[in-house]
Every structure is written in structure tokens, then in C-alpha cells.
Design a protein around this motif. Structure first.
Motif, PDB file in Angstrom:
ATOM      1  N   LEU A   1       0.783  -1.267   0.118  1.00 20.71           N
ATOM      2  CA  LEU A   1      -0.451   0.201   0.195  1.00 20.71           C
ATOM      3  C   LEU A   1       0.706   0.907   0.256  1.00 20.71           C
ATOM      4  O   LEU A   1       0.376   2.595  -0.735  1.00 20.71           O
ATOM      5  CB  LEU A   1      -0.710  -0.167   1.444  1.00 20.71           C
ATOM      6  N   GLU A   2       2.423   1.198   0.701  1.00 22.17           N
ATOM      7  CA  GLU A   2       2.605   2.358   0.898  1.00 22.17           C
ATOM      8  C   GLU A   2       3.343   2.357  -0.460  1.00 22.17           C
ATOM      9  O   GLU A   2       3.967   3.651  -0.899  1.00 22.17           O
ATOM     10  CB  GLU A   2       3.987   2.273   1.801  1.00 22.17           C
ATOM     11  N   ILE A   3       3.769   1.482  -1.306  1.00 19.26           N
ATOM     12  CA  ILE A   3       4.574   1.465  -3.188  1.00 19.26           C
ATOM     13  C   ILE A   3       3.622   2.531  -3.727  1.00 19.26           C
ATOM     14  O   ILE A   3       4.064   3.226  -4.589  1.00 19.26           O
ATOM     15  CB  ILE A   3       4.715   0.393  -3.119  1.00 19.26           C
ATOM     16  N   ILE A   4       2.225   1.470  -3.766  1.00 15.29           N
ATOM     17  CA  ILE A   4       1.587   2.375  -4.218  1.00 15.29           C
ATOM     18  C   ILE A   4       1.206   3.605  -4.603  1.00 15.29           C
ATOM     19  O   ILE A   4       1.100   4.695  -5.183  1.00 15.29           O
ATOM     20  CB  ILE A   4      -0.516   1.954  -3.842  1.00 15.29           C
ATOM     21  N   GLU A   5       0.999   4.332  -2.981  1.00 16.61           N
ATOM     22  CA  GLU A   5       0.615   5.878  -2.612  1.00 16.61           C
ATOM     23  C   GLU A   5       2.018   6.713  -2.829  1.00 16.61           C
ATOM     24  O   GLU A   5       1.848   7.621  -3.181  1.00 16.61           O
ATOM     25  CB  GLU A   5       0.564   5.705  -1.154  1.00 16.61           C
ATOM     26  N   ALA A   6       3.355   6.198  -3.365  1.00 12.70           N
ATOM     27  CA  ALA A   6       4.857   6.543  -3.570  1.00 12.70           C
ATOM     28  C   ALA A   6       4.313   6.542  -4.795  1.00 12.70           C
ATOM     29  O   ALA A   6       4.399   8.372  -5.021  1.00 12.70           O
ATOM     30  CB  ALA A   6       5.741   5.828  -2.637  1.00 12.70           C
ATOM     31  N   ILE A   7       3.792   5.831  -5.928  1.00 13.19           N
ATOM     32  CA  ILE A   7       4.047   6.018  -6.917  1.00 13.19           C
ATOM     33  C   ILE A   7       2.701   6.866  -7.377  1.00 13.19           C
ATOM     34  O   ILE A   7       2.463   8.005  -8.556  1.00 13.19           O
ATOM     35  CB  ILE A   7       3.456   4.525  -7.716  1.00 13.19           C
ATOM     36  N   ALA A   8       1.525   6.714  -6.816  1.00 16.88           N
ATOM     37  CA  ALA A   8       0.767   7.657  -7.061  1.00 16.88           C
ATOM     38  C   ALA A   8       0.991   9.378  -6.298  1.00 16.88           C
ATOM     39  O   ALA A   8       0.104   9.828  -7.134  1.00 16.88           O
ATOM     40  CB  ALA A   8      -1.039   7.387  -5.803  1.00 16.88           C
ATOM     41  N   ALA A   9       1.456   9.849  -5.841  1.00 20.19           N
ATOM     42  CA  ALA A   9       2.000  10.830  -5.456  1.00 20.19           C
ATOM     43  C   ALA A   9       3.006  11.434  -6.599  1.00 20.19           C
ATOM     44  O   ALA A   9       3.301  12.608  -6.237  1.00 20.19           O
ATOM     45  CB  ALA A   9       3.261  10.915  -3.979  1.00 20.19           C
ATOM     46  N   ARG A  10       3.533  10.540  -7.310  1.00 22.37           N
ATOM     47  CA  ARG A  10       4.844  10.843  -7.848  1.00 22.37           C
ATOM     48  C   ARG A  10       5.604  11.067  -7.884  1.00 22.37           C
ATOM     49  O   ARG A  10       6.719  12.088  -7.840  1.00 22.37           O
ATOM     50  CB  ARG A  10       4.179  11.692  -9.302  1.00 22.37           C
ATOM     51  N   ASP A  11       6.462  10.148  -6.442  1.00 17.54           N
ATOM     52  CA  ASP A  11       7.297  10.570  -6.079  1.00 17.54           C
ATOM     53  C   ASP A  11       8.579   9.444  -6.660  1.00 17.54           C
ATOM     54  O   ASP A  11       8.462   8.434  -5.514  1.00 17.54           O
ATOM     55  CB  ASP A  11       7.613  10.477  -4.387  1.00 17.54           C
ATOM     56  N   PRO A  12       8.855   9.689  -7.425  1.00 15.91           N
ATOM     57  CA  PRO A  12      10.123   8.456  -7.564  1.00 15.91           C
ATOM     58  C   PRO A  12      11.016   7.751  -6.161  1.00 15.91           C
ATOM     59  O   PRO A  12      11.478   6.755  -6.347  1.00 15.91           O
ATOM     60  CB  PRO A  12      10.990   8.895  -8.625  1.00 15.91           C
ATOM     61  N   GLU A  13      11.504   8.595  -5.634  1.00 14.88           N
ATOM     62  CA  GLU A  13      12.704   9.217  -4.877  1.00 14.88           C
ATOM     63  C   GLU A  13      11.740   7.465  -4.261  1.00 14.88           C
ATOM     64  O   GLU A  13      12.500   6.406  -2.649  1.00 14.88           O
ATOM     65  CB  GLU A  13      13.573   9.493  -4.031  1.00 14.88           C
ATOM     66  N   LYS A  14      10.658   7.973  -3.563  1.00 14.37           N
ATOM     67  CA  LYS A  14      10.302   7.581  -2.075  1.00 14.37           C
ATOM     68  C   LYS A  14      10.003   5.992  -2.948  1.00 14.37           C
ATOM     69  O   LYS A  14       9.713   4.782  -2.037  1.00 14.37           O
ATOM     70  CB  LYS A  14       9.119   8.096  -2.199  1.00 14.37           C
ATOM     71  N   ALA A  15       9.248   5.738  -4.210  1.00 16.13           N
ATOM     72  CA  ALA A  15       8.717   4.900  -4.289  1.00 16.13           C
ATOM     73  C   ALA A  15      10.264   3.568  -4.638  1.00 16.13           C
ATOM     74  O   ALA A  15      10.087   2.482  -3.791  1.00 16.13           O
ATOM     75  CB  ALA A  15       8.553   4.660  -5.942  1.00 16.13           C
ATOM     76  N   VAL A  16      11.208   4.162  -5.507  1.00 12.64           N
ATOM     77  CA  VAL A  16      12.427   2.604  -4.970  1.00 12.64           C
ATOM     78  C   VAL A  16      13.104   2.855  -3.191  1.00 12.64           C
ATOM     79  O   VAL A  16      12.940   0.953  -3.018  1.00 12.64           O
ATOM     80  CB  VAL A  16      13.451   3.849  -5.154  1.00 12.64           C
ATOM     81  N   LYS A  17      13.053   3.133  -2.538  1.00 10.92           N
ATOM     82  CA  LYS A  17      13.009   2.999  -1.718  1.00 10.92           C
ATOM     83  C   LYS A  17      12.375   2.156  -1.058  1.00 10.92           C
ATOM     84  O   LYS A  17      12.715   1.302  -0.094  1.00 10.92           O
ATOM     85  CB  LYS A  17      13.431   4.656  -0.580  1.00 10.92           C
ATOM     86  N   LEU A  18      10.841   2.423  -0.622  1.00 14.21           N
ATOM     87  CA  LEU A  18       9.864   1.521  -0.787  1.00 14.21           C
ATOM     88  C   LEU A  18       9.933  -0.317  -1.219  1.00 14.21           C
ATOM     89  O   LEU A  18       9.597  -0.830  -0.518  1.00 14.21           O
ATOM     90  CB  LEU A  18       8.663   1.868  -1.323  1.00 14.21           C
ATOM     91  N   MET A  19      10.332   0.236  -2.551  1.00 13.40           N
ATOM     92  CA  MET A  19      10.052  -1.194  -3.352  1.00 13.40           C
ATOM     93  C   MET A  19      11.542  -1.799  -2.928  1.00 13.40           C
ATOM     94  O   MET A  19      11.327  -2.960  -2.752  1.00 13.40           O
ATOM     95  CB  MET A  19      10.426  -0.698  -5.059  1.00 13.40           C
ATOM     96  N   GLU A  20      12.681  -1.272  -2.178  1.00 13.27           N
ATOM     97  CA  GLU A  20      13.563  -1.742  -2.240  1.00 13.27           C
ATOM     98  C   GLU A  20      13.609  -2.419  -0.031  1.00 13.27           C
ATOM     99  O   GLU A  20      14.236  -3.396  -0.231  1.00 13.27           O
ATOM    100  CB  GLU A  20      15.364  -1.146  -2.225  1.00 13.27           C
TER     101      GLU A  20
END
Length: 217
Positions: free
Chosen positions: A183-202
């Protein structure tokens, strides 16, 4: 009690899918010989169909073929499964970044809807359904990223460690850990935050690697 393999193929669009499902679920166990004549009788298909299916699964890394010795289910050790997840982490993090950079409003709604369905599956205790949605979410993020080379790489890697991940998904309490990560990964992508999306996926992939490693102790 394991399901009848013949029933599996009747529900599946192909023999390859039925054999893959049997390997994932443990109907066929690591190092088990896959004898063409037995599979022909079990699944009521031609010998050439069995050969073709085994060849496809060998390319995926689920089956090992040895000259003059036939085919067997490839045994993937815990250490190898962890290594595969670590490689996937780098590629899936790239896809999360690209997805966050290019996601549309319609795709945001789609991802959030998938998140709601995953939540409902966990609440209902439907672990197999949750596992299926989990896989679909990861695949959709890759599709949104537009990274087709990455997609092919991830699919090959996923196939090789999929049995370990299926067993992990069925562990009590695991879904409660992985759901918030998704759910956090989804919200990071939805917020168009590439750095956060990368960190959460890792972080999510690290969590999978640690859980698989712990399952072998």
C-alpha cells in the motif's frame, strides 16, 4: 491432499501452466523426475506436448533437463532464492521509479483499487487470492513503467523463486507484513515520488529476502 494433476490441466489454458502450478504448489517436489510417459498418461496429452511444456519450463528455470537422463524439477536452494530476490530488487526498484514518473490518473485509480482488493483478501483470510493479487500488482507496476526489458528479466527471475514465494505467502501473518508495504508503494507512485517509490520497493524486496532466508533456518 494434493489436487489431481489431470484436474489442473482441465482448468488451465495450457499444459505448461498446469505443470508450473504443480511445481509451485508442491505437487511436484524439487529433484522429482518428470517422466514423459507418466505425464502423458496423467494429463491425457501427446508426448510432444509434454516435451514442449518441459522445454518451456526449462527456459523459465523451473525444470532441469539432463542429456540422456530426462527432466526433473529444479531444486532452488534458500540461498539461491534470496540471491534471485536481491537481483529482482534492483530491477523492480527501477520500474517503481519509472512508474512514479509516468503514472496517469487512471492508473493511480487502478493501483489504489488493487490495493483495496488486496486489503479485502487479507481481511477475509484469502491468502491464495492475496498472493495472486500481489503478483498482479508487481506486474502492473512494471507495465506502467514501460520497461519491457525489465519485465522479461523479472518474469524469468520470478519463475525461478516462485515456489519459495508461494510457501512464504501461505505463512500465517506474512500477509499482514507485506500488505502495508504494498500500500505504501502504491501511494508513493500515486504521489509521483520516484525516490520514495524506489526506497519502498527496495525495502519490500529486502523484507521478502529476509523472510525466505528465515524460513530455511
Amino acid at each position: 491432499m494434493h489436487p489431481d494433476p489431470a484436474d489442473a490441466v482441465s482448468r488451465s489454458p495450457s499444459l505448461t501452466d498446469a505443470l508450473r502450478e504443480g511445481i509451485i504448489r508442491g505437487v511436484f517436489v524439487p529433484n522429482q523426475r518428470l517422466i514423459e510417459s507418466d505425464l502423458t498418461a496423467q494429463y491425457r496429452v501427446s508426448r510432444s506436448a509434454v516435451r514442449d511444456a518441459l522445454s518451456e519450463l526449462a527456459v523459465e528455470g523451473l525444470v532441469q533437463r539432463v542429456q540422456n537422463r530426462g527432466a526433473r524439477v529444479r531444486a532452488v536452494s534458500i540461498d539461491e532464492a534470496v540471491e534471485i530476490i536481491e537481483v529482482r530488487s534492483a530491477v523492480e526498484a527501477l520500474c517503481a521509479r519509472k512508474a512514479a514518473e509516468s503514472v496517469t490518473e487512471a492508473q493511480v485509480l487502478e493501483l489504489r483499487e488493487m490495493g483495496h482488493r488486496m486489503q479485502d483478501a487479507v481481511d477475509a483470510g484469502e491468502l491464495e487470492h492475496y498472493s495472486s493479487l500481489n503478483k498482479r500488482l508487481h506486474r502492473r507496476i512494471v507495465e506502467i513503467s514501460g520497461q519491457m526489458t525489465a519485465s522479461a528479466t523479472i518474469e524469468r527471475l520470478r519463475a525461478q523463486s516462485v515456489r519459495h514465494q508461494f510457501r512464504l505467502a501461505m505463512q500465517p501473518g506474512r500477509a499482514a507484513v507485506s500488505l502495508p508495504e504494498h500500500l505504501e508503494i502504491i501511494e508513493a507512485i500515486a504521489a509521483r515520488d520516484p525516490e520514495k517509490a524506489v526506497k519502498l520497493m527496495e525495502n519490500h524486496m529486502d523484507s521478502i529476502a529476509l523472510a525466505i532466508s528465515a524460513s530455511g533456518r
